[in-house]
Each structure stands twice: as structure tokens, then as C-alpha cells.
Design a protein around this motif. Structure first.
Motif, PDB file in Angstrom:
ATOM      1  N   UNK A  38       4.771  32.135  61.209  1.00  0.00           N
ATOM      2  CA  UNK A  38       4.499  33.328  60.412  1.00  0.00           C
ATOM      3  C   UNK A  38       3.906  34.403  61.313  1.00  0.00           C
ATOM      4  N   UNK A  39       4.447  35.615  61.226  1.00  0.00           N
ATOM      5  CA  UNK A  39       3.951  36.729  62.031  1.00  0.00           C
ATOM      6  C   UNK A  39       3.228  37.728  61.140  1.00  0.00           C
ATOM      7  N   UNK A  40       2.003  38.053  61.517  1.00  0.00           N
ATOM      8  CA  UNK A  40       1.223  39.060  60.791  1.00  0.00           C
ATOM      9  C   UNK A  40       0.980  40.239  61.726  1.00  0.00           C
ATOM     10  N   UNK A  41       1.426  41.435  61.324  1.00  0.00           N
ATOM     11  CA  UNK A  41       1.355  42.620  62.194  1.00  0.00           C
ATOM     12  C   UNK A  41       0.152  43.487  61.817  1.00  0.00           C
ATOM     13  N   UNK A  42      -0.693  43.762  62.815  1.00  0.00           N
ATOM     14  CA  UNK A  42      -1.917  44.519  62.580  1.00  0.00           C
ATOM     15  C   UNK A  42      -1.973  45.729  63.521  1.00  0.00           C
ATOM     16  N   UNK A  43      -1.601  46.929  63.035  1.00  0.00           N
ATOM     17  CA  UNK A  43      -1.644  48.115  63.888  1.00  0.00           C
ATOM     18  C   UNK A  43      -3.068  48.597  64.126  1.00  0.00           C
ATOM     19  N   UNK A  44      -3.309  49.095  65.341  1.00  0.00           N
ATOM     20  CA  UNK A  44      -4.596  49.701  65.696  1.00  0.00           C
ATOM     21  C   UNK A  44      -4.325  51.156  66.080  1.00  0.00           C
ATOM     22  N   UNK A  45      -4.924  52.091  65.367  1.00  0.00           N
ATOM     23  CA  UNK A  45      -4.700  53.505  65.689  1.00  0.00           C
ATOM     24  C   UNK A  45      -5.355  53.853  67.023  1.00  0.00           C
ATOM     25  N   UNK A  46      -4.608  54.547  67.901  1.00  0.00           N
ATOM     26  CA  UNK A  46      -5.165  54.905  69.204  1.00  0.00           C
ATOM     27  C   UNK A  46      -6.279  55.943  69.072  1.00  0.00           C
ATOM     28  N   UNK A  47      -7.241  55.960  70.016  1.00  0.00           N
ATOM     29  CA  UNK A  47      -7.231  55.138  71.230  1.00  0.00           C
ATOM     30  C   UNK A  47      -7.613  53.680  71.030  1.00  0.00           C
ATOM     31  N   UNK A  48      -8.186  53.319  69.881  1.00  0.00           N
ATOM     32  CA  UNK A  48      -8.384  51.897  69.597  1.00  0.00           C
ATOM     33  C   UNK A  48      -9.812  51.415  69.604  1.00  0.00           C
ATOM     34  N   UNK A  58       2.989  27.483  62.151  1.00  0.00           N
ATOM     35  CA  UNK A  58       1.904  28.161  62.874  1.00  0.00           C
ATOM     36  C   UNK A  58       1.824  29.628  62.434  1.00  0.00           C
ATOM     37  N   UNK A  59       0.629  30.204  62.579  1.00  0.00           N
ATOM     38  CA  UNK A  59       0.428  31.615  62.244  1.00  0.00           C
ATOM     39  C   UNK A  59       0.071  32.385  63.517  1.00  0.00           C
ATOM     40  N   UNK A  60       0.816  33.467  63.761  1.00  0.00           N
ATOM     41  CA  UNK A  60       0.554  34.313  64.926  1.00  0.00           C
ATOM     42  C   UNK A  60       0.302  35.732  64.444  1.00  0.00           C
ATOM     43  N   UNK A  61      -0.804  36.311  64.875  1.00  0.00           N
ATOM     44  CA  UNK A  61      -1.109  37.713  64.552  1.00  0.00           C
ATOM     45  C   UNK A  61      -0.737  38.581  65.750  1.00  0.00           C
ATOM     46  N   UNK A  62      -0.102  39.712  65.480  1.00  0.00           N
ATOM     47  CA  UNK A  62       0.184  40.701  66.512  1.00  0.00           C
ATOM     48  C   UNK A  62      -0.741  41.893  66.302  1.00  0.00           C
ATOM     49  N   UNK A  63      -1.639  42.112  67.241  1.00  0.00           N
ATOM     50  CA  UNK A  63      -2.525  43.281  67.218  1.00  0.00           C
ATOM     51  C   UNK A  63      -1.899  44.303  68.160  1.00  0.00           C
ATOM     52  N   UNK A  64      -1.483  45.456  67.620  1.00  0.00           N
ATOM     53  CA  UNK A  64      -0.732  46.375  68.479  1.00  0.00           C
ATOM     54  C   UNK A  64      -1.189  47.827  68.369  1.00  0.00           C
ATOM     55  N   UNK A  65      -1.069  48.523  69.485  1.00  0.00           N
ATOM     56  CA  UNK A  65      -1.321  49.956  69.622  1.00  0.00           C
ATOM     57  C   UNK A  65      -0.326  50.677  68.713  1.00  0.00           C
ATOM     58  N   UNK A  66      -0.842  51.449  67.762  1.00  0.00           N
ATOM     59  CA  UNK A  66       0.029  52.064  66.749  1.00  0.00           C
ATOM     60  C   UNK A  66       0.743  53.292  67.339  1.00  0.00           C
ATOM     61  N   UNK A  67       1.748  52.989  68.171  1.00  0.00           N
ATOM     62  CA  UNK A  67       2.511  54.024  68.879  1.00  0.00           C
ATOM     63  C   UNK A  67       3.885  53.450  69.182  1.00  0.00           C
ATOM     64  N   UNK A  68       4.759  54.259  69.759  1.00  0.00           N
ATOM     65  CA  UNK A  68       6.090  53.772  70.142  1.00  0.00           C
ATOM     66  C   UNK A  68       5.952  52.557  71.047  1.00  0.00           C
ATOM     67  N   UNK A  69       4.988  52.614  71.962  1.00  0.00           N
ATOM     68  CA  UNK A  69       4.734  51.488  72.870  1.00  0.00           C
ATOM     69  C   UNK A  69       4.383  50.211  72.113  1.00  0.00           C
ATOM     70  N   UNK A  70       3.381  50.304  71.249  1.00  0.00           N
ATOM     71  CA  UNK A  70       2.895  49.117  70.553  1.00  0.00           C
ATOM     72  C   UNK A  70       3.893  48.506  69.597  1.00  0.00           C
ATOM     73  N   UNK A  71       4.799  49.337  69.073  1.00  0.00           N
ATOM     74  CA  UNK A  71       5.782  48.835  68.097  1.00  0.00           C
ATOM     75  C   UNK A  71       6.984  48.161  68.761  1.00  0.00           C
ATOM     76  N   UNK A  72       7.126  48.323  70.082  1.00  0.00           N
ATOM     77  CA  UNK A  72       8.303  47.800  70.781  1.00  0.00           C
ATOM     78  C   UNK A  72       8.581  46.300  70.535  1.00  0.00           C
ATOM     79  N   UNK A  73       7.568  45.422  70.547  1.00  0.00           N
ATOM     80  CA  UNK A  73       7.897  43.983  70.443  1.00  0.00           C
ATOM     81  C   UNK A  73       8.119  43.469  69.022  1.00  0.00           C
TER      82      UNK A  73
END
Length: 426
Positions: free
Chosen positions: A193-203, A164-179
């Protein structure tokens, strides 16, 4: 300048307080800035529960609770300034609702011997009370949330996520990187498979990330967002026709303010939660009688029962119960921050106690100790019903995978202890 004026006004208010023996629980809130729509509801729930205790019970153990607010605007520097401005007024505990502020306050509260309570946010490894003596993050932390989300997906797929493929869309900050580290380890364990996609705040800008999701066609998307990022992501998911039932947000991406702007297209979206939602709990009868009807509710009670109001109220419930336990252990109602810390470490909020409070099945049991400052880590899932405009709980409280999480917490907390020169206790 506005912050300095607010600080001066706050200091004046505190100086004019009639009884400095009152229990002081500063509310480092944010009602302004890009995250104000979220922060304001949480702050209301936090304030209103303490108002209820003051109006109905005369406080806790006969001592009134003060919740002086200081506006942080979710800004780390302002958060630290608010802490410095309020800590000398008998502050017992801080709950800043910001991972960035939390990271800055951990060494400060440790030096000042004041409790820092960060339910569902902050530094995950603070669960290890051997290292983080003054920090508590029950009932659940970010890594717990990541694990419970994956457990849910395992349940949805007959226990098998291989391929399976899972995308992580995360707040590009200390908070968003935690998981991220936890999800990487869980991907290795379960074969997805994990695909990490940072979003620069505020988003507000994330079209390119969702175009990538449309190209990659992940089976599921997990979101670690906050503020306007959440509603933007849900709207973008709708725009590319990503199935909402396969889109799961962390508990900070699961409030009405995240889904209502998207309208019917948000129907079926899911999020983690560690607390109940809505007003169908007996405590709200008292809240109406003692707080809302007499006009004492924060902001007139316009957000009573919302997801974030409920979570702010829940944080106040846990703090109030820890104060009560601290008073009991110390044999005095006028406790110090150190005595409150003892109360937190001896805390056991059972299902029976939650029922007595008027919040049956609102949260998991919270039991802490000298070495466990994070409780069980249990969380559950809720799903948005766009027609009814309400969240519905769709799972029971679920245990995270401690076989994966415990070594990670040990590793991170031990590294911090070494760096900060802390000798583990307990």
C-alpha cells in the motif's frame, strides 16, 4: 535587479575572454535561497573537476574549459534568464540542477540545438533519445531510483512486500511528484500500500504529515526531498521514533547537510545514490596537487568529498568524457554543441575508464546511444553513520525493474512527442 547585474557582469566576463574557442560549459548554480546549502556544494564539485582538467591537462584536447556561473537561486524564471544570457557565448551544454528549470529549457535547447544534461533529475522520459534529441539523463533517473528503492525493500523482506505499507513523503513540486506513477505501478505489482504525503516547499512545516505517519504506522518511508525539507523530515522522524533504518531518501535527500543538523538521531538513515562519496579515490591526489593546494578550489575546497560535491564532480566527469568523445568523432578539439551531442550518444564510460580517471567503482557504467539517453539506470544505497559522520555504501549497483519502467517512459515520451509535434528519430 541583482540578476540583471549578474547577467551583465557575466556577459562582460565572457566578452573579455581571451580565447572564444574555449569549451564553454555554463554553471547554472544556486548558492543563495532556501536550497543554497545544497546547490553550493554541487557547484563546487562541478567547477573543481574542470579546473583540474585545465590545470593538469591543459583542458580537453588542448582546449581550456570555461565554467561561467550564473546564479538561479533554484528559481525557474531566473534559470531561464541565465540560459538566455549565456547561450550565445558558445555554450555546449547546460546542467541546471533543477527539475523546474529543466522542464522550461527542454523546448529551448531543442530549438537552439544545445545539449541539456540532467543526471538524476529533470524529465525522466527524456531517457528516450528518439524523442528528446538534445537531453540526456544518465546514469539514472527518478523512476530508476524509485524502482531500486523498492527492489532493496524486496530484498529486505525475502522478495515479498504483500501487505506492507510504504509512505512517500515528497516535495510538492514537479520534482517531488516524479516518482509517484512508478511507485503506484510497483505497489500494484508487489502488493504493498502506498500513501502519498506532499510537503509544501521549502518544507520547514511538516508536523501534520509525521503525525499521520505515527498514526498510520507504515513499515517504510521513502522521501523525495530537497533542501531544508530533508533535515526537517529526518528530525521529525526522530521525534516520533520512526526507525531510521526503515527511512530511505532519494539521492537528493542523502547529503551531509541533510543529516548533520539532526545529530546522533540521524544514525542509520539511508538514501539512494548513483555515485561514490568521500575522498578515498586516486583522483583526489591530483585534485589536492593541482586545485586545492594552489588555492584554485571553488570556495577554498571546504566541501571537497561531500556527497553533493562528489555528485557535481561526477556530472563534470561525464560532460568531460562526452566532450572528449565528441572531439574524437569530429576530428577537431573545437567542437560545437551538435558535435557534443554526438559525443554523448557514443559515450561508453566503462569501469576500466573510471579507474583510469581515478574513480574506481565511483558510478555504474554509462553507455548511451541514439535511443537510450539514460544509461542503465543502476543505483545503490548508502547509510549514515552518525558517530563517524560519514556515508557508507551498503549495496552494489542494482538494476531497476525495466519491465515496469520502459512502458512508462515510452508512454510519457510519446505523449510529449505528439503534443510538441516531434517525429521520433533513430
Amino acid at each position: 535587479m541583482r540578476l540583471k547585474l549578474a547577467t551583465i557582469a557575466l556577459a562582460a566576463t565572457m566578452a573579455a575572454a581571451p580565447a572564444m574557442a574555449d569549451l564553454v560549459v555554463p554553471n547554472l548554480s544556486y548558492r543563495t535561497g532556501p536550497y543554497g546549502a545544497n546547490g553550493t556544494q554541487y557547484a563546487d564539485g562541478f567547477n573543481d573537476y574542470f579546473t583540474l582538467l585545465n590545470e593538469r591537462d591543459g583542458g580537453i584536447g588542448g582546449e581550456k574549459i570555461q565554467t561561467p556561473e550564473c546564479e538561479t537561486a533554484y528559481n525557474t524564471e531566473k534559470g531561464v534568464e541565465c540560459y538566455e544570457a549565456t547561450k550565445g557565448n558558445g555554450a555546449l551544454v547546460y546542467n541546471p540542477l533543477s527539475t523546474g528549470i529543466t522542464y522550461q529549457l527542454i523546448p529551448k535547447v531543442s530549438a537552439d540545438k544545445i545539449v541539456l544534461y540532467t543526471p538524476g533529475y529533470g524529465r525522466t522520459s527524456a531517457k528516450n533519445g528518439k524523442v528528446f534529441e538534445w537531453v540526456f539523463n544518465a546514469p539514472a533517473n527518478y523512476w530508476d531510483g524509485a524502482s531500486v528503492a523498492v527492489k532493496y525493500l524486496l530484498d529486505q523482506n525475502g522478495g515479498d512486500l504483500k501487505g506492507k505499507k510504504i509512505a512517500l513523503v515528497y516535495h510538492n513540486s514537479a520534482y517531488g511528484k516524479e516518482p509517484i506513477r512508478t511507485l503506484q505501478d510497483l505497489a500494484q505489482k508487489h502488493g504493498f500500500t502506498l500513501n502519498e504525503l506532499p510537503i509544501d516547499p521549502p518544507g520547514q512545516e511538516q508536523k501534520s504529515q509525521w503525525l499521520q505517519i505515527r498514526r498510520d504506522k507504515p513499515d517504510y518511508v521513502i522521501m523525495w526531498g530537497w533542501g531544508v525539507m530533508n533535515q526537517t523530515a529526518i528530525q521529525e522522524a526522530a521525534n516520533i521514533r520512526f526507525p531510521m533504518e526503515n527511512f530511505i531518501g532519494v539521492w537528493w535527500s542523502g547529503s551531509e547537510v541533510d543529516v548533520l543538523p539532526v545529530g546522533a538521531a540521524a544514525n542509520g538513515y539511508k538514501s539512494l545514490t548513483f555515485n561514490g562519496v568521500g575522498t578515498d579515490y586516486p583522483v583526489y591526489d591530483d585534485m589536492k596537487k593541482f586545485v586545492i593546494d594552489p588555492g584554485k578550489a571553488s570556495q577554498g575546497g571546504q566541501f571537497v568529498g561531500s556527497a553533493l560535491y562528489s555528485r557535481g564532480m561526477y556530472a563534470a566527469v561525464v560532460i568531460a568524457e562526452a566532450i572528449k568523445k565528441g572531439q574524437e568523432l569530429a576530428g577537431t578539439p573545437t567542437i560545437t554543441a551538435a558535435q557534443l551531442r554526438d559525443g554523448f550518444e557514443a559515450l561508453d564510460i566503462t569501469p576500466e575508464r573510471l579507474k583510469e580517471i581515478g574513480l574506481p567503482d565511483f558510478g555504474p557504467e554509462i553507455k548511451m546511444s541514439c535511443d537510450n539517453h539514460g544509461g542503465s539506470g543502476m543505483a545503490r544505497l548508502q547509510q549514515w553513520d552518525a558517530n563517524a559522520k560519514k556515508w557508507t555504501l551498503i549495496t552494489e549497483f542494482t538494476q531497476p525493474d525495466q519491465d515496469v519502467l520502459t512502458p512508462l517512459i515510452q508512454e510519457d515520451s510519446e505523449a510529449y512527442a505528439k503534443e510538441a509535434g516531434i517525429t521520433p528519430r533513430c
